[in-house]
Design an enzyme around this catalytic site. Sequence first.
Site, PDB file in Angstrom:
ATOM      1  CG  LEU A  62      -2.026  -1.052   1.207  1.00 41.38           C
ATOM      2  CD1 LEU A  62      -2.587  -1.264   2.612  1.00 41.38           C
ATOM      3  CD2 LEU A  62      -3.138  -0.638   0.240  1.00 41.38           C
ATOM      4  CE1 TYR A 146      -5.640   0.310  13.645  1.00 42.52           C
ATOM      5  CE2 TYR A 146      -7.145   0.538  15.510  1.00 42.52           C
ATOM      6  CZ  TYR A 146      -6.850   0.006  14.272  1.00 42.52           C
ATOM      7  OH  TYR A 146      -7.738  -0.837  13.663  1.00 42.52           O
ATOM      8  NE  ARG A 184     -12.840  -1.939  24.244  1.00 41.73           N
ATOM      9  CZ  ARG A 184     -12.663  -2.102  22.934  1.00 41.73           C
ATOM     10  NH1 ARG A 184     -12.326  -3.289  22.439  1.00 41.73           N
ATOM     11  NH2 ARG A 184     -12.807  -1.089  22.117  1.00 41.73           N
TER      12      ARG A 184
END
Length: 274
Positions: A62, A146, A184
């Site tokens: 990429l 991120y 979570r």
Amino acid sequence: MNDQSGVDSANLRDQTWVVTGAAGTIGTRLVADLAGRVNRLVATDLAAPDAPYGVESVAADLRDQDAVAAVLAGAHGVVHLGGIADEADLHDLAEVNLVGTYHVLEEARRAGARRVVYASSNRVTGCYPCDVTVHPSMPPRPDGLYGAVKVAAEGLCQLYADKFGLATVAVRIGSYEERPLDLRQLSTWLSPADCSRAFRAAMSATDVGYACFYAVSANTRGWWSLEPGAALGFLPQDDAEEFAATVPDAARTMRGPQGGDYAAPEYTLSRQRR
Ligand code: NAI
């Protein structure tokens, strides 16, 4: 039914789609699901992925814009999953996840593609507390670098829709697992079947300019509005609560940031080069 993007949900079978990150956890499953639903499917990753019969497989980094251009030639749409899938050094995240996404959007535009579906993340809003129901229209509160880079990449998607008329859909993926593994994930779980439903909706929904929604199962303890996904035809069928008996601490109520451990300072700092 044609939309602004020219994508017709009935006509995926006539179209060419590229899936980046196709050798990854989600990509492997999604390519298998899309094979046979799309006329021509091209799976790409750093190394040419193993692909089902009839699916083309191509290597492309990429970070290499020419390589991305070559893969996207003739594509009607791109599902962009490729990249670093967790917290990392910001220089790497910027190079792969931000500049790499720019390469996908720009080469999609140059190739005359009509739509890019972008794998964003719930971590763009991971600093909201657990008792807040988050809607994609609310300001981002990333739980790390991120997530911050995913916010920037969502911005690129919005730009390419507004400025260049490329339909873009940012899919904020929850926690993709076979089953929820911890407290979570009783709120954030995305089942593989619901993941396929989310991406198929993002690929084929009509009247899309820029759209953003959470790809999450219909979890009883969910934190995110499902309305924007429903508006595109994403109707999740699974619920993490069905697995609660197998999840440690399921009787507890999660507090603090939705990102949980991801939101702790050390989670980010320990992954930087200095
Ligand atoms: P993964 O790590 O299994 O797959 C990512 C793929 O991207 C890998 O196959 C990797 O080789 C490829 N890749 C990395 N750098 C590349 C480069 N420079 N050029 C070409 N390909 C490159 O990740 P996963 O779990 O399949 O996630 C896919 C996408 O969904 C990622 O963008 C991730 O950030 C996002 N996401 C995933 C979630 C999850 O629960 N798995 C949650 C939220 C977002």
